[in-house]
Structure formats: structure tokens, C-alpha cells
Motif scaffolding. Structure first.
Motif, short mmCIF file in Angstrom:
data_model
loop_
_atom_site.label_atom_id
_atom_site.label_comp_id
_atom_site.label_asym_id
_atom_site.label_seq_id
_atom_site.Cartn_x
_atom_site.Cartn_y
_atom_site.Cartn_z
N LEU B 110 27.40 22.37 -20.78
CA LEU B 110 27.14 23.53 -19.90
C LEU B 110 26.51 23.08 -18.60
O LEU B 110 26.05 23.89 -17.80
CB LEU B 110 26.23 24.52 -20.62
CG LEU B 110 26.88 25.22 -21.82
CD1 LEU B 110 25.82 25.81 -22.73
CD2 LEU B 110 27.84 26.30 -21.36
N GLY B 111 26.44 21.75 -18.41
CA GLY B 111 25.95 21.22 -17.15
C GLY B 111 24.45 20.99 -17.08
O GLY B 111 23.87 20.92 -16.00
N THR B 112 23.80 20.89 -18.25
CA THR B 112 22.36 20.64 -18.24
C THR B 112 22.08 19.36 -19.02
O THR B 112 22.46 19.25 -20.19
CB THR B 112 21.60 21.80 -18.92
OG1 THR B 112 22.12 23.01 -18.42
CG2 THR B 112 20.13 21.72 -18.64
N SER B 113 21.41 18.39 -18.40
CA SER B 113 21.23 17.09 -19.05
C SER B 113 20.10 17.12 -20.07
O SER B 113 19.22 17.99 -20.02
CB SER B 113 20.93 16.03 -18.01
OG SER B 113 19.63 16.23 -17.52
N ARG B 114 20.12 16.15 -20.97
CA ARG B 114 19.09 16.04 -21.99
C ARG B 114 17.72 15.82 -21.33
O ARG B 114 16.73 16.41 -21.74
CB ARG B 114 19.39 14.87 -22.94
CG ARG B 114 18.55 14.90 -24.19
CD ARG B 114 18.41 13.54 -24.88
NE ARG B 114 19.67 12.92 -25.24
CZ ARG B 114 19.75 11.74 -25.85
NH1 ARG B 114 18.66 11.08 -26.18
NH2 ARG B 114 20.93 11.20 -26.12
N ASP B 115 17.70 14.96 -20.28
CA ASP B 115 16.43 14.68 -19.61
C ASP B 115 15.79 15.95 -19.06
O ASP B 115 14.58 16.16 -19.17
CB ASP B 115 16.65 13.70 -18.44
CG ASP B 115 16.83 12.29 -18.96
OD1 ASP B 115 16.53 12.05 -20.15
OD2 ASP B 115 17.29 11.43 -18.17
N GLU B 116 16.66 16.78 -18.46
CA GLU B 116 16.17 18.02 -17.86
C GLU B 116 15.57 18.92 -18.95
O GLU B 116 14.51 19.52 -18.77
CB GLU B 116 17.39 18.69 -17.22
CG GLU B 116 17.11 19.76 -16.23
CD GLU B 116 18.43 20.29 -15.65
OE1 GLU B 116 19.44 19.53 -15.58
OE2 GLU B 116 18.47 21.48 -15.32
#
Lengths: 249, 352
Positions: B110-116
Motif C-alpha cells: 500500500l506504499g508504506t515501508s516497514r521502517d516508517e
């Protein structure tokens, strides 16, 4: 002839208890140490990888200890001085570099040992044939991380250097003779040294200098002499089991 | 990454605003129709921003719950009372790390990284399931978590296997299989204790007494107070209401408690012939809100340990990144030189 003696006579030869304990305790204790990482690993993938290695080792320990007696009695009811693992595997996790250095030293040894046992027809051949495949992964995991840490950043290089140096003096013990195992310890040491040195050099690390054993501790773990942190580890591991004598879980 | 809708929208930049509005409406209608027809929405499909945001929030919270949820159980790995139990518990905690991995990957689609997402967890901007803010005080708590907490999670999660968002639904199929193994091991662990010595039985009963009510709270506030429920039901992210799922869970647990030989700590629990369900007592929603706000017994401890693991691991992640960069750069240079000697015309492809 009574039934019991007849049964005893026709039974398979008992496996060599001392050897099963030595190898079983190595696997049990290292598995426990790796289990301490759960929830503390530096990255989620390592939670999975370290647990995986710990589970492999625990599986090996259960087979080996069961060859020597009841796995739970042996794990939970022996005193510190009755354990036969090498001191290397009981060393505290330290930082991730120490854990990786311990893994590198031990898995390289364990793979050579199991490969040798798997090739023979002794009582450990079956277990070793299965375990050597698991240990090949453990060794690969340790080598990959040795490269990343050694040849990563300045900080990681320094940490890995210190870890390899600190654990070096526990490596000699792995090549001492084990009662009941027909293994050429010095032969394994030579191959081990070559293998570990190659990885360290590729990781831009020096092969540690200094003796591979302490002044009075060569082969000590195998004779039941351990290091101080081991007693605390066992206290934690055994307390619940010992608090409920005779209970089953 | 451009979805089909965005691509078409961009080619029509010169169109009038009225046309754009019509186009957006058409996409929204297509999305609504797909959801209504029980089709799966996939990462490249057009979706309303609020749908995306709701999914990211929910998947992230689920992923965070998996990795925070490792802590209360890992608390007992080093003290497991038999080698068999130790192996089962290690495997279970490992599964949870694995679930965290699939779920963070689902959120990445969905365009959201794990880091974020981890950053939001660590700074308290995203939540995890409040149940993990309760402590595991005895070995029996490992069993109670498996039986009740994983049992409640399964009741919540099985309908998510039919969630409208494809990657989440597929991750849930695998997760639910493993969760049902976890639930069984918890039940079996408690059974061994319940049938064991009087001390073991008491340990099991005490754990069930402490975990029962927090498990009922896992289904969230009552339907009339639930913030996100209605919209999520329309989008088929959610398929049943909180109260429906909670009732289902109670109905499953009562007979299981009986066969375990343990009692559930609720004097109002009784079969209601008319409803065909068990009636149960009032949940203490004040406690629920307090734990949610951060005043649970372990909120501080859990997040502190999580942050510490992350911070202490920074140098390791940096080393891995630095190593990868050095060696990928070397490999690319090597590959390039190979390509050039093998096929000098390769550059042409990139300009085509």
C-alpha cells in the motif's frame, strides 16, 4: 535367565553416554543462549533466523540426551558440574557480534564433527547425517554475518574484531578428545582453522592471536568445569521444573 | 507507482475539471462495484485514499501486535519446564516474528515501508493490541495466551481471510492456520496443568482468571461506540461487528473451559435458551480505556524493550546496508564490464 536379563542381552548396545552428553549439552546450552535473543534481535529477519537455529539445536539436544537417559531429567535436574558442554557455548550473548562470533566458531566445528560422524557407522551416524544439513545453514548464516559486520562499517568492524578476539580462548576446547567419540581432534582443528581464517580474512578481520585455551581450562567444560555465567543460566532454566518435583508438563 | 487510474488521469491533464471529477466518480463507482461483488482489490487497483489509510492503520496495528506480542511469551522461553514445551514455545514466538514479516510486507503493497511503520510504533503514533500490556506472571500464562488470546485473535481474524484487500486476505489465510496451532497448544498446555498437581491446577486457574476479561476486550468497544466499524464493514475490510465476534468467542470458550476443568471468572455467565447464546457479565470498559491510554501494567515496558532492541540493532542494520552497498556496487561494475564485452549494443535498449 529372567525376563529382564534376557531383554538386556538382546537389546541394542547402549550408546556411549559420555559422548551423547557432551554433544547433547553443547546443543542444549547454545540453543538456550540463542533463545534469549527472542524479542531482542536487531532486525525482524534475525528473530526468525536465530529462533530457527535455536530450534534445530534443541531438536539435536533432545535426540542426544534421550540416548543418554531421560531428556528432561538430564536438562533440568543435573547440577552445573555434571554438564559436559564446551565453555564456548555457555558464554553470554553479548552484543550481536559476540553471538555471531560464537556461532561462527561453533557451527564450523559442529559441521566438521557431524560430517565425520555421518560418514561413519557409529551410533551417532543417523543423527549426524540429519544434523549436518541444519548445521550447514547455521554456518552459512554465521559466515554471512561475519562478512557483513567485519566488512560493514568502522563500528561493526571494531565490534566484530573484539568479539572474535574475546571468544578465541574458548575455541581450543572443541578439539580435545571426547570419551566415546572416535574423532581426530587435531585433524578437525586444522581444517577448522583454515575455514575460519578464510572467512575472517574475507571479512577484512585478522585471525585472533593468543592461545586457544585458558591456563588451566583446556577441555574443562567436557570435565564439568564451567564459567561463572553458566550457573546463572542454569538457575533460570531449571527453576520452574525443580520447583514442582515429579510434576509433568 | 502509478495505478491504471492515475496513468489515465495524467494523459488527460488538459481536460476540464468537470471531466476529471467525472473520471474520479467513475473509478470510485468501479471500486464500489468490485467490493460489492466480493472481488479482491489488488495493490495496483484504484482505491479511495481513506480505504488505503484504513488498511495501513489496521495492518500496521496487526503487525505491531505480532512483534510486541512476542515479548510476554518470550519471557518464558528460558524457563520453559520441559524441552518439549520449550521447543513448542520457541516455534510459536518465531511464528509471530514471521507473521510480523508478512504483515509489514502487506502494508508495503500500500506504499508504506516497514521502517516508517516501526517509527510510528516506537514514537507511539500507532498502536498494538492492548492485550500485550498485561504481564505473563507464571508458566500457565503461556497456556492462557494460547487458548484465550490466540483464540480471540482467530475469531477476529478468520473473517479477514475474506477481506476485500487481496494481499491482506492472503496473508491472513496463512496466519490463521498457524494461529489455530497456537490456540491448540495453549489449550493442551492448560489441560496438562489442570490435570496435574494441585499447584499446577491452581496456576492454570489463576492465569485464566487474569486473562479472561482482557481477552473479551480484544474485540474492541461495543458496537454503538466503535469508531471505525461502519465504514470498514461497507468496504468489507471487516465482516462482523465487535459484539457479534465477542459473543461467538464466549460461546466457543464456555464448553472448552468445562472440559479443561477450569472456571471462567464471571458469575453472570449462563446459557440463554431464548437467544441461543451465553449471557455474560459487564466488561470493565474503564480498564480498557486506561490500558489503551498507556496505563496498563506493561505499556511502558513493552515499548521500551522494543525501542531498545531497535536502537541497539542500529549498528547491525547499518553494517548490513554498508556491506550490501559496497558489494552490490562491485557486482554491478563486474556485471557491466561483462555485458560490455559480451554485447556492446546493450545500451540501445534503455533508450528505446
Amino acid at each position: 535367565m529372567t525376563e529382564t536379563t534376557k531383554a538386556r542381552k538382546t537389546r541394542e548396545p547402549v550408546p556411549h553416554i559420555a559422548a551423547a552428553l557432551a554433544l547433547g549439552d553443547d546443543a542444549l546450552v547454545l540453543s538456550h543462549r540463542l533463545g534469549e535473543w527472542a524479542g531482542h534481535a536487531p532486525v525482524l529477519e534475525e528473530e526468525v533466523a536465530l529462533a530457527n537455529i535455536a530450534l534445530d539445536l534443541l531438536g539435536q539436544a533432545r535426540v542426544l540426551l534421550s540416548m543418554a537417559g531421560d531428556e528432561d531429567e538430564l536438562a533440568y535436574l543435573r547440577e552445573e558440574r555434571a554438564f559436559r558442554n564446551v565453555q564456548l557455548v555457555e558464554q553470554p550473548n553479548g552484543d550481536f557480534a559476540h553471538t555471531i562470533a560464537r556461532q561462527l566458531y561453533f557451527s564450523t566445528y559442529q559441521r566438521l564433527l557431524y560430517a565425520h560422524l555421518a560418514a561413519g557407522d557409529g551410533e551417532f551416524a543417523g543423527l549426524a547425517a540429519k544434523a549436518v544439513k541444519e548445521v550447514a545453514y547455521h554456518q552459512d548464516h554465521a559466515e554471512q554475518w561475519t562478512l557483513r559486520l567485519g566488512d560493514g562499517t568502522e563500528v561493526s568492524h571494531e565490534r566484530m574484531r573484539r568479539a572474535c578476539q574475546a571468544l578465541w580462548r574458548f575455541t581450543g576446547e572443541m578439539f580435545q578428545p571426547v570419551e566415546g567419540l572416535d574423532v581426530d581432534g587435531e585433524g578437525i582443528r586444522a581444517v577448522w582453522l583454515e575455514s575460519v581464517s578464510a572467512v575472517l580474512r574475507q571479512a577484512t578481520l585478522d585471525v585472533p592471536e593468543g592461545p586457544q585455551s585458558g591456563a588451566w581450562s583446556a577441555g574443562a567444560g567436557r570435565q564439568g568445569l564451567h564459567t561463572e555465567p553458566f550457573g546463572r543460566m542454569l538457575a533460570e532454566m531449571q527453576h520452574l521444573h525443580r520447583s514442582h518435583p515429579g510434576a509433568s508438563w | 507507482m502509478a495505478t491504471a487510474a492515475h496513468r489515465i488521469a495524467r494523459t488527460r491533464e488538459e481536460d476540464s475539471p468537470a471531466d476529471e471529477a467525472a473520471l474520479a466518480a467513475a473509478y470510485e463507482a468501479a471500486f464500489d462495484a468490485a467490493v460489492a461483488a466480493d472481488e479482491r482489490i489488488e495493490p495496483r487497483d484504484w482505491m479511495p485514499d481513506a480505504y488505503r489509510a484504513t488498511l495501513v492503520r489496521q495492518i500496521a496495528q496487526h503487525a505491531h501486535s505480532e512483534i510486541i506480542g512476542m515479548q510476554p511469551e518470550a519471557n518464558w522461553i528460558t524457563r520453559a519446564p520441559s524441552l518439549r514445551r520449550k521447543a513448542i514455545l520457541m516455534a510459536k514466538v518465531q511464528d509471530e516474528a514471521g507473521h510480523g514479516l508478512y504483515l509489514y510486507s502487506a502494508a508495503e503493497t500500500l506504499g508504506t515501508s516497514r521502517d516508517e511503520l516501526l517509527d510510528k510504533l516506537h514514537s507511539g503514533r500507532q498502536k498494538y493490541s492492548s492485550i500485550f500490556n498485561y504481564p505473563t506472571l507464571t508458566w500457565a500464562d503461556v497456556g492462557a495466551i494460547g487458548w484465550l488470546v490466540d483464540g480471540a485473535a482467530i475469531t477476529n481474524q478468520v473473517p479477514l481471510c475474506r477481506c476485500s484487500y487481496g494481499p491482506y486476505a492472503r496473508a491472513m489465510v496463512r496466519i490463521c492456520k498457524e494461529e489455530s496451532f497456537h490456540q491448540r497448544q495453549g489449550y493442551e498446555l492448560l489441560q496438562a496443568l489442570s490435570r496435574g498437581t494441585p499447584e499446577q491446577h491452581e496456576m492454570a486457574q489463576d492465569a485464566v482468571n487474569r486473562w479472561w476479561w482482557p481477552s473479551l476486550m480484544m474485540f474492541g468497544p461495543p458496537d454503538d461506540q466503535s469508531q471505525h466499524s461502519a465504514q470498514s464493514m461497507t468496504w468489507k475490510i471487516k465482516r462482523h461487528s465487535n459484539d457479534e465476534l465477542r459473543q461467538r468467542f464466549v460461546d466457543i470458550c464456555v464448553p472448552q473451559a468445562e472440559s479443561l476443568g477450569l472456571t471462567l471468572p464471571d458469575p453472570d455467565l449462563r446459557w440463554n435458551e431464548e437467544r441461543g447464546h451465553y449471557d455474560f457479565g459487564e466488561i470493565d470498559w474503564t480498564e480498557f480505556r486506561e490500558v489503551l491510554k498507556g496505563n496498563g501494567p506493561c505499556n511502558e515496558q513493552r515499548i521500551t524493550q522494543r525501542r531498545a532492541a531497535h536502537d541497539e540493532g542500529t549498528w547491525v542494520r547499518e553494517a548490513a546496508a554498508a556491506y550490501a552497498e559496497k558489494h552490490t556496487a562491485k557486482d554491478i561494475t563486474k556485471d557491466r564490464s561483462k555485458d560490455i564485452t559480451k554485447d556492446g549494443a546493450k545500451d540501445g535498449e534503455t533508450t528505446a
